[in-house]
Design an enzyme around this catalytic site. Structure first.
Site, PDB file in Angstrom:
ATOM      1  N   CYS A  22      -0.541  -8.804  -5.337  1.00  0.00           N
ATOM      2  CA  CYS A  22      -0.533  -9.494  -3.940  1.00  0.00           C
ATOM      3  C   CYS A  22       0.090 -10.972  -4.189  1.00  0.00           C
ATOM      4  O   CYS A  22       0.728 -11.164  -5.433  1.00  0.00           O
ATOM      5  CB  CYS A  22      -1.749  -9.369  -3.211  1.00  0.00           C
ATOM      6  SG  CYS A  22      -3.086 -10.257  -3.899  1.00  0.00           S
ATOM      7  N   ASN A  25      -3.613 -13.196  -5.769  1.00  0.00           N
ATOM      8  CA  ASN A  25      -4.649 -12.565  -6.453  1.00  0.00           C
ATOM      9  C   ASN A  25      -6.029 -12.825  -6.628  1.00  0.00           C
ATOM     10  O   ASN A  25      -6.677 -12.737  -7.433  1.00  0.00           O
ATOM     11  CB  ASN A  25      -3.955 -12.533  -7.986  1.00  0.00           C
ATOM     12  CG  ASN A  25      -4.784 -11.514  -8.885  1.00  0.00           C
ATOM     13  OD1 ASN A  25      -5.123 -11.855 -10.408  1.00  0.00           O
ATOM     14  ND2 ASN A  25      -5.147 -10.526  -8.653  1.00  0.00           N
ATOM     15  N   CYS A  27      -7.572 -11.949  -3.147  1.00  0.00           N
ATOM     16  CA  CYS A  27      -8.071 -11.135  -1.912  1.00  0.00           C
ATOM     17  C   CYS A  27      -7.718  -9.723  -2.294  1.00  0.00           C
ATOM     18  O   CYS A  27      -8.455  -8.962  -2.424  1.00  0.00           O
ATOM     19  CB  CYS A  27      -7.648 -11.825  -0.618  1.00  0.00           C
ATOM     20  SG  CYS A  27      -8.164 -13.260  -0.122  1.00  0.00           S
ATOM     21  N   ARG A  28      -6.376  -9.548  -1.650  1.00  0.00           N
ATOM     22  CA  ARG A  28      -6.107  -8.059  -1.597  1.00  0.00           C
ATOM     23  C   ARG A  28      -5.975  -7.344  -2.864  1.00  0.00           C
ATOM     24  O   ARG A  28      -6.610  -6.124  -2.865  1.00  0.00           O
ATOM     25  CB  ARG A  28      -4.750  -8.059  -0.779  1.00  0.00           C
ATOM     26  CG  ARG A  28      -5.025  -8.412   0.770  1.00  0.00           C
ATOM     27  CD  ARG A  28      -3.382  -8.574   1.090  1.00  0.00           C
ATOM     28  NE  ARG A  28      -2.660  -9.628   0.688  1.00  0.00           N
ATOM     29  CZ  ARG A  28      -1.515  -9.868   0.885  1.00  0.00           C
ATOM     30  NH1 ARG A  28      -0.659  -9.342   1.771  1.00  0.00           N
ATOM     31  NH2 ARG A  28      -0.789 -11.098   0.071  1.00  0.00           N
ATOM     32  N   SER A  29      -5.168  -7.668  -3.763  1.00  0.00           N
ATOM     33  CA  SER A  29      -5.112  -6.987  -5.192  1.00  0.00           C
ATOM     34  C   SER A  29      -6.177  -6.915  -5.857  1.00  0.00           C
ATOM     35  O   SER A  29      -6.522  -5.964  -6.354  1.00  0.00           O
ATOM     36  CB  SER A  29      -3.944  -7.545  -5.903  1.00  0.00           C
ATOM     37  OG  SER A  29      -3.990  -8.715  -6.441  1.00  0.00           O
ATOM     38  N   ASP A 136      -2.648 -10.066   5.268  1.00  0.00           N
ATOM     39  CA  ASP A 136      -3.282 -10.861   4.274  1.00  0.00           C
ATOM     40  C   ASP A 136      -4.549 -11.733   4.962  1.00  0.00           C
ATOM     41  O   ASP A 136      -4.360 -12.494   5.465  1.00  0.00           O
ATOM     42  CB  ASP A 136      -2.328 -12.136   3.947  1.00  0.00           C
ATOM     43  CG  ASP A 136      -2.795 -12.952   2.849  1.00  0.00           C
ATOM     44  OD1 ASP A 136      -3.944 -12.899   2.430  1.00  0.00           O
ATOM     45  OD2 ASP A 136      -2.107 -13.707   2.177  1.00  0.00           O
TER      46      ASP A 136
HETATM   47  P1  4NP Z   1      -4.094 -12.519  -1.396  1.00  0.00           P
HETATM   48  O1  4NP Z   1      -4.265 -13.493  -0.478  1.00  0.00           O
HETATM   49  O2  4NP Z   1      -2.482 -12.567  -1.799  1.00  0.00           O
HETATM   50  O3  4NP Z   1      -4.684 -11.150  -1.074  1.00  0.00           O
HETATM   51  O4  4NP Z   1      -4.707 -12.927  -2.845  1.00  0.00           O
HETATM   52  C1  4NP Z   1      -3.757 -15.245  -0.660  1.00  0.00           C
HETATM   53  C2  4NP Z   1      -4.567 -15.961  -1.298  1.00  0.00           C
HETATM   54  C3  4NP Z   1      -4.278 -17.291  -1.532  1.00  0.00           C
HETATM   55  C4  4NP Z   1      -3.047 -17.712  -0.939  1.00  0.00           C
HETATM   56  C5  4NP Z   1      -2.288 -16.702  -0.434  1.00  0.00           C
HETATM   57  C6  4NP Z   1      -2.714 -15.575  -0.076  1.00  0.00           C
HETATM   58  N1  4NP Z   1      -2.809 -19.082  -1.211  1.00  0.00           N
HETATM   59  O5  4NP Z   1      -1.572 -19.462  -0.562  1.00  0.00           O
HETATM   60  O6  4NP Z   1      -3.285 -19.807  -1.814  1.00  0.00           O
END
Ligand code: 4NP
Length: 162
Positions: A22, A25, A27-29, A136
């Protein structure tokens, strides 16, 4: 143009090493990593499962606390995970790369070494609904909704891998 990427058709029992990707790294993945680990274990499948982000902001960090809490509420332990960034080497390390959204798909494809044929697939279509991407939760705030979509997609992925 990416239609062929939606289907799980080319995933089979020879797929043993799976990387979820994702953006952050956190939340989703990592949620997909722990959910698939549990579902694969329940199904008696031996898989190597990891996750990574296309971005580097959260390298070395634990998953986002609201995601960890939502996962714990559904029986998954994310506490041991730490963020890392996806690299071109991952194409050699994994049999299948599964991404959370279409931006991830483009960013991962941009890392593909020339001649490499590792499949890169969107995860949400495995759930069988209309979703192409996992929204997200870092931005939507819907951590449990993301987890439920991950659970449905992981169940189908396990079925495909058996
Ligand atoms: P993820 O969510 O891609 O599901 O881990 C996010 C976590 C942090 C950020 C973006 C998306 N960020 O911009 O810090």
């Amino acid at each position: 143009m990416w239609k062929w990427l939606d289907g799980p058709a080319s995933v089979g029992s020879m797929t043993k090493r799976i990387l979820f990707v994702c953006l952050g790294n956190i939340c989703r993945s990592p949620a997909a990593e722990v959910v698939l680990r549990v579902k694969a274990s329940e199904a008696g499948l031996e898989l190597e499962i990891d996750s990574a982000g296309t971005g580097d902001w959260h390298v070395g960090e634990p998953p986002h606390p609201p995601m960890v809490r939502a996962a714990r509420a559904r029986g998954y332990d994310m506490s041991a995970l730490r963020g890392r960034q996806v690299t071109a080497v991952d194409f050699a390390r994994f049999d299948l790369i599964v991404v959370a959204d279409e931006a991830n798909l483009r960013d991962v494809e941009a890392l593909r070494p020339s001649g490499d044929t590792t499949p890169v697939r969107l995860f949400a279509p495995y759930a069988g609904g209309a979703e192409r991407s996992i929204p997200d939760p870092y931005h939507t705030g819907d951590f449990d909704g993301a987890l439920q979509l991950v659970e449905r997609a992981a169940a189908e992925l396990v079925a495909q891998l058996q």
